[in-house]
Design an enzyme around this catalytic site. Structure first.
Site, mmCIF file in Angstrom:
data_model
loop_
_atom_site.group_PDB
_atom_site.id
_atom_site.type_symbol
_atom_site.label_atom_id
_atom_site.label_comp_id
_atom_site.label_asym_id
_atom_site.label_seq_id
_atom_site.Cartn_x
_atom_site.Cartn_y
_atom_site.Cartn_z
ATOM 1 N N CYS A 124 0.810 -1.215 0.000
ATOM 2 C CA CYS A 124 0.000 0.000 0.000
ATOM 3 C C CYS A 124 0.850 1.275 0.000
ATOM 4 C CB CYS A 124 -0.952 -0.003 1.183
ATOM 5 S SG CYS A 124 -1.915 -1.519 1.279
ATOM 6 N N HIS A 278 -3.434 6.842 1.960
ATOM 7 C CA HIS A 278 -3.829 5.512 1.478
ATOM 8 C C HIS A 278 -5.214 5.200 2.019
ATOM 9 C CE1 HIS A 278 -4.214 1.326 0.824
ATOM 10 N NE2 HIS A 278 -3.922 0.979 2.058
ATOM 11 N N ASN A 309 -10.372 -0.628 -0.324
ATOM 12 C CA ASN A 309 -8.920 -0.475 -0.211
ATOM 13 C C ASN A 309 -8.279 -1.161 -1.426
ATOM 14 O OD1 ASN A 309 -6.203 -0.978 0.347
ATOM 15 N ND2 ASN A 309 -6.545 -1.446 2.497
#
Lengths: 353, 81
Positions: A124, A278, A309
């Protein structure tokens, strides 16, 4: 005999992001869908994660396909031809080959051959790692224009029945072109790792486990070892996380990293027009906003509600959306921060394209 | 070094900020999950903020043992000692 003086590439003083592109796959997975797989509810999922839907890619759309879609838009917006690219970087943890890289294939598809092409494995934080790399390559003169893509097909590495991470995840890709600039457009990157938390997020098995278990299971056909056969049913590695450890690290340590990125850029929170973290979990985003004491004038990217996500793709996807919904933010300063499996992190202040 | 009373007041402020619960509802015998309806993510946020406020370290594996407000006050008090 005198040693001849070597040539070195001339430097570019400043860099900036010239254009951004996005690819959002069109299979929508709702919280109701998720509740077929785990015992939960729409309300529970919204409350704990802020996620309402996720986009996922169908079987015939690959990481490279999504990367290509995002890259073409970014190049068009930047006004850069494939032949001008001095490097192609893809950040991904879901390209299903250890080698060759997604980036080499992407460069070929775009017509950027023989540009150097490589993948970054920084989960990420992958996009912010890519920006750090692209910025360094352009400023050093190693490349004039660099394509940086974050692309993930996380739906290929999840087990919909597990509860720690799978229901959070979506697929997608975002891309930018970095190039030389008359004025500073990418502030110093604050990036790093903490491998002491290697186990906090990751795959259930290594490829060697898969090989050994597969071989053993094949042999057990004749020996009739049912326990082994059962274990082999779960052969395929999928993602897991220790949510509490990750949440604490994200809120506590990452707020400090974000603050350091502001200091490295020589600006204050009030100077930002946007904060683009993020998109891991809405609660993490909310806590970071509080810890950073961001004024209300700062627009906070909350793409996670619709997109879930998407790991390395989440920051460029969120940036793309922010600019689509608020074109006036273009030219303003944004703080972006990625963090994830490794554990790894990266943050920098950028001028929005 | 804070007294148990001061720790309770500080903890109630943190809980109030995270959940909106009135500080006086945060009493020693109250269970975080059963009585105060605090979920695991809010609990981690409270833990992180309590660490900062009281200058203590509350390990992840300890968090599940902090069932009541009193458990948390005792843990913080001992950790400060």
């Amino acid at each position: 005999m005198s040693t001849p003086v070597l040539k070195q590439t001339p430097l570019n003083e400043h860099t900036r992001i010239l254009g951004i592109g996005a690819y959002r796959p069109d299979v929508l997975v709702t919280n109701e869908d998720v509740c077929q797989w785990i015992d939960s509810s729409d309300e529970w999922i919204r409350q704990r994660t802020g996620i309402v839907t996720r986009h996922r890619a169908p079987a015939d759309v690959s990481v490279i396909d999504m990367a290509e879609g995002a890259a073409r838009e970014a190049m068009e917006k930047a006004g850069i031809e494939a032949s001008q690219l001095g490097a192609v970087i893809v950040s991904t943890v879901t390209h299903p080959y250890a080698t060759p890289s997604a980036a080499a294939s992407l460069a070929d598809r775009l017509g950027a051959t023989p540009a150097p092409a490589f993948d970054i494995s920084a989960a990420c934080a992958g996009y912010c790692y890519g920006i750090a790399q692209g910025d360094a390559l352009v400023r050093s003169g190693a490349a004039n224009y660099v394509l940086v893509v974050g692309a993930e097909k996380l739906s290929d590495v999840i087990d919909n029945r597990e509860r720690t991470i799978s229901f959070l995840l979506g697929d997608g890709a975002g891309a930018v072109v970095i190039g030389p600039s008359d004025t500073p457009g990418i502030a110093p990157s604050v990036w790093g790792s903490d491998g002491s938390k290697w186990d906090a997020i990751g795959m259930t098995r290594s490829m060697l486990d898969v090989r050994d278990l597969g071989l053993a299971a094949r042999r057990s056909d004749s020996t009739g070892d049912l326990a082994l056969l059962e274990e082999a049913q779960e052969l395929y590695p999928t993602l897991r996380q220790d949510g509490q450890t990750v949440f604490r690290w994200a809120v506590w340590e990452m707020a400090k990293v974000a603050q350091q990125a502001l200091e490295a850029a020589g600006i204050q929170a009030e100077d930002l027009v946007a904060f683009i973290p993020h998109q891991a979990n809405m609660r993490i985003i909310d806590e970071m906003v509080k810890k950073l004491k961001l004024p209300e004038t700062v627009t906070v990217a909350r793409d996670i509600a619709d997109a879930g996500n998407t790991s390395a793709a989440s920051i460029p996807l969120a940036t793309h959306r922010l600019l689509q919904e608020n074109p006036a933010l273009s030219g303003g300063l944004a703080l972006q921060i990625g963090f994830g499996a490794g554990l790894v992190f990266g943050a920098q202040v950028i001028v929005l394209p | 070094m804070a007294s148990n009373e001061e720790i309770l007041v500080g903890l109630a402020e943190i809980v109030n900020e995270e959940t909106g619960l009135a500080p006086e509802a945060v009493e020693l015998d109250k269970s975080f999950t059963e009585d105060l309806d605090i979920d695991s993510i809010s609990m981690m946020t409270i833990v992180v903020n309590a660490e900062e406020k009281f200058g203590v370290r509350i390990p992840d594996e300890e968090v599940k043992n902090l069932k009541t407000v009193g458990d948390a006050v005792d843990f913080i008090s001992n950790a400060q000692a």
